[in-house]
Enzyme design. Structure first.
Site, PDB file in Angstrom:
ATOM      1  N   TYR A  33       0.815  -1.208  -0.138  1.00 16.14           N
ATOM      2  CA  TYR A  33      -0.099  -0.055   0.035  1.00 16.14           C
ATOM      3  C   TYR A  33       0.893   1.137  -0.018  1.00 16.14           C
ATOM      4  O   TYR A  33       2.047   1.138   0.359  1.00 16.14           O
ATOM      5  CB  TYR A  33      -0.858  -0.011   1.132  1.00 16.14           C
ATOM      6  CG  TYR A  33      -0.377   0.443   2.387  1.00 16.14           C
ATOM      7  CD1 TYR A  33       0.455  -0.378   3.340  1.00 16.14           C
ATOM      8  CD2 TYR A  33      -0.516   1.464   3.172  1.00 16.14           C
ATOM      9  CE1 TYR A  33       1.302  -0.216   4.564  1.00 16.14           C
ATOM     10  CE2 TYR A  33       0.324   2.200   4.278  1.00 16.14           C
ATOM     11  CZ  TYR A  33       1.017   1.124   4.901  1.00 16.14           C
ATOM     12  OH  TYR A  33       1.413   1.530   6.139  1.00 16.14           O
ATOM     13  N   LYS A 149       6.391  -2.096   1.959  1.00 16.39           N
ATOM     14  CA  LYS A 149       5.208  -1.456   2.405  1.00 16.39           C
ATOM     15  C   LYS A 149       4.027  -2.411   2.465  1.00 16.39           C
ATOM     16  O   LYS A 149       3.178  -2.068   1.609  1.00 16.39           O
ATOM     17  CB  LYS A 149       5.032  -0.109   1.803  1.00 16.39           C
ATOM     18  CG  LYS A 149       4.053   0.640   2.810  1.00 16.39           C
ATOM     19  CD  LYS A 149       4.267   2.147   2.567  1.00 16.39           C
ATOM     20  CE  LYS A 149       3.412   3.046   3.135  1.00 16.39           C
ATOM     21  NZ  LYS A 149       3.353   3.376   4.451  1.00 16.39           N
TER      22      LYS A 149
HETATM   23  N1  PDD Z   1       2.966   5.251   7.113  1.00 16.13           N
HETATM   24  N2  PDD Z   1       7.365   3.933   8.771  1.00 16.13           N
HETATM   25  C1  PDD Z   1       6.351   3.246   8.557  1.00 16.13           C
HETATM   26  C2  PDD Z   1       6.126   1.832   9.380  1.00 16.13           C
HETATM   27  C3  PDD Z   1       5.244   3.757   8.111  1.00 16.13           C
HETATM   28  O1  PDD Z   1       4.021   3.097   8.159  1.00 16.13           O
HETATM   29  C4  PDD Z   1       5.404   5.099   7.334  1.00 16.13           C
HETATM   30  C5  PDD Z   1       4.252   5.611   6.653  1.00 16.13           C
HETATM   31  C6  PDD Z   1       6.503   5.646   7.528  1.00 16.13           C
HETATM   32  C7  PDD Z   1       6.983   7.002   6.795  1.00 16.13           C
HETATM   33  O2  PDD Z   1       6.510   6.914   5.277  1.00 16.13           O
HETATM   34  P1  PDD Z   1       6.279   8.220   4.343  1.00 16.13           P
HETATM   35  O3  PDD Z   1       7.003   9.208   5.128  1.00 16.13           O
HETATM   36  O4  PDD Z   1       6.460   7.532   3.027  1.00 16.13           O
HETATM   37  O5  PDD Z   1       4.623   8.496   4.796  1.00 16.13           O
HETATM   38  C8  PDD Z   1       7.683   5.057   8.061  1.00 16.13           C
HETATM   39  C9  PDD Z   1       1.724   5.675   6.521  1.00 16.13           C
HETATM   40  C10 PDD Z   1       1.596   7.241   6.671  1.00 16.13           C
HETATM   41  C11 PDD Z   1       0.672   4.885   7.170  1.00 16.13           C
HETATM   42  O6  PDD Z   1       0.814   3.741   7.199  1.00 16.13           O
HETATM   43  O7  PDD Z   1      -0.595   5.324   7.354  1.00 16.13           O
END
Ligand code: PDD
Length: 286
Positions: A33, A149
């Site tokens: 995702y 992810k």
């Molecule tokens: N989360 N680390 C984890 C485990 C994450 O799930 C996320 C993002 C990040 C930061 O990634 P980015 O800067 O690309 O948003 C780091 C999203 C926002 C979520 O799961 O809702």
């Protein structure tokens, strides 16, 4: 106005949207995702999110559901159809629908694609950044490839629920005495000597798109970033802590495990990086 979702080729009312019960995402968390931020109708860091999506799909050998340009059209359409200016867009791709069997469907089946969007309150986020947030620490019990992810987020969900019960907004995950990242964000500290530190890329963290942009912002501001693991001891001695994610941008942390960070107020480094990040994204057309 009803919320509209994109589900496998159709735009449908979210309340009526459905996926097959044998979707491998549902049965095996066999999918990936992205969460993307939209401000003023424009995607921020869209290419970064789509690059990471491609990488996640490649690592799991899931065929992309459509070309990048077609996907961008779907992403814009979901925001438009929901009449949103500021939004968080959720995009999920799974390996598709097949009779339950752990091994991949052979021959492969088409990937499933779902896109939803919800309003994002930028003013509320700004107000929160003015005050800063609290975090708690939790053991990092996730699998060995969190750089992908995937939608398999149970350890993250458990850590976040622990944080919620403790009155905190995020959990920092700890492995071998080192903070890897947050349950849904990347983790940063500023040491007494002014070093800004975040865990290096690799299997142990998700390479945040916001993290990458913040590193670019820091370079412009001539703030040196060290990508290296940092310990709980360093966290305890840090002058500032902050986190980054698409939904938080750069968020100062003022409390960890009930203890105040620095003077218990957002620090100057996090503030400068947040301002620079906002400015940079506003200047980058989608
Ligand atoms: N989360 N680390 C984890 C485990 C994450 O799930 C996320 C993002 C990040 C930061 O990634 P980015 O800067 O690309 O948003 C780091 C999203 C926002 C979520 O799961 O809702």
């Amino acid at each position: 106005m009803p919320r509209i979702a994109y589900v496998n080729g159709r735009y449908v009312r979210q309340s009526e949207a459905a996926v097959h019960i044998e979707d491998r995402g549902y049965q095996f968390a066999d999918g990936v995702y992205e969460v993307c931020l939209v401000i003023g109708g424009a995607y921020w860091d869209e290419e970064g999110h789509l690059d990471r999506l491609d990488r996640s799909l490649r690592e799991l050998e899931i065929s992309p559901p459509m070309s990048r340009s077609a996907l961008k059209s779907v992403l814009s359409a979901v925001v438009r159809r929901n009449r949103l200016k500021n939004a968080l867009v959720y995009l999920q791709v799974t390996r598709g629908v097949a009779p339950r069997n752990h091994a991949f469907p052979n021959p492969p089946v088409p990937a499933s694609l779902v896109v939803t969007a919800k309003p994002f309150d930028l003013e509320k986020c700004e107000a929160q950044a003015e005050k800063g947030v609290a975090v708690v620490t939790q053991p990092d019990i996730r699998w060995g490839r969190v750089d992908i992810k995937t939608i398999g987020l149970l350890p993250n969900a458990l850590a976040k629920e622990f944080a919620r019960r403790e009155g905190a907004s995020e959990a920092w995950l700890v492995r071998d005495g080192k903070v890897t990242e947050g349950a849904a964000s990347n983790a940063w500290i500023v040491t007494k000597s002014g070093e800004v530190v975040t865990h290096p890329l690799g299997d142990e963290i998700l390479g945040g798109v916001t993290r990458q942009t913040v590193i670019a912002c820091a370079e412009e501001l001539q703030i040196k970033i060290s990508e290296r693991p940092f310990s709980l001891k360093e966290v305890a001695e840090a002058t500032e802590l902050f986190l980054t994610s698409a939904s938080n941008l750069v968020m100062p942390i003022v409390k960890i495990d009930g203890r105040e960070v620095g003077r218990g107020a957002p620090g100057p480094v996090a503030r400068r990086l947040r301002e620079a990040y906002l400015k940079r994204c506003a200047l980058t057309p989608a």
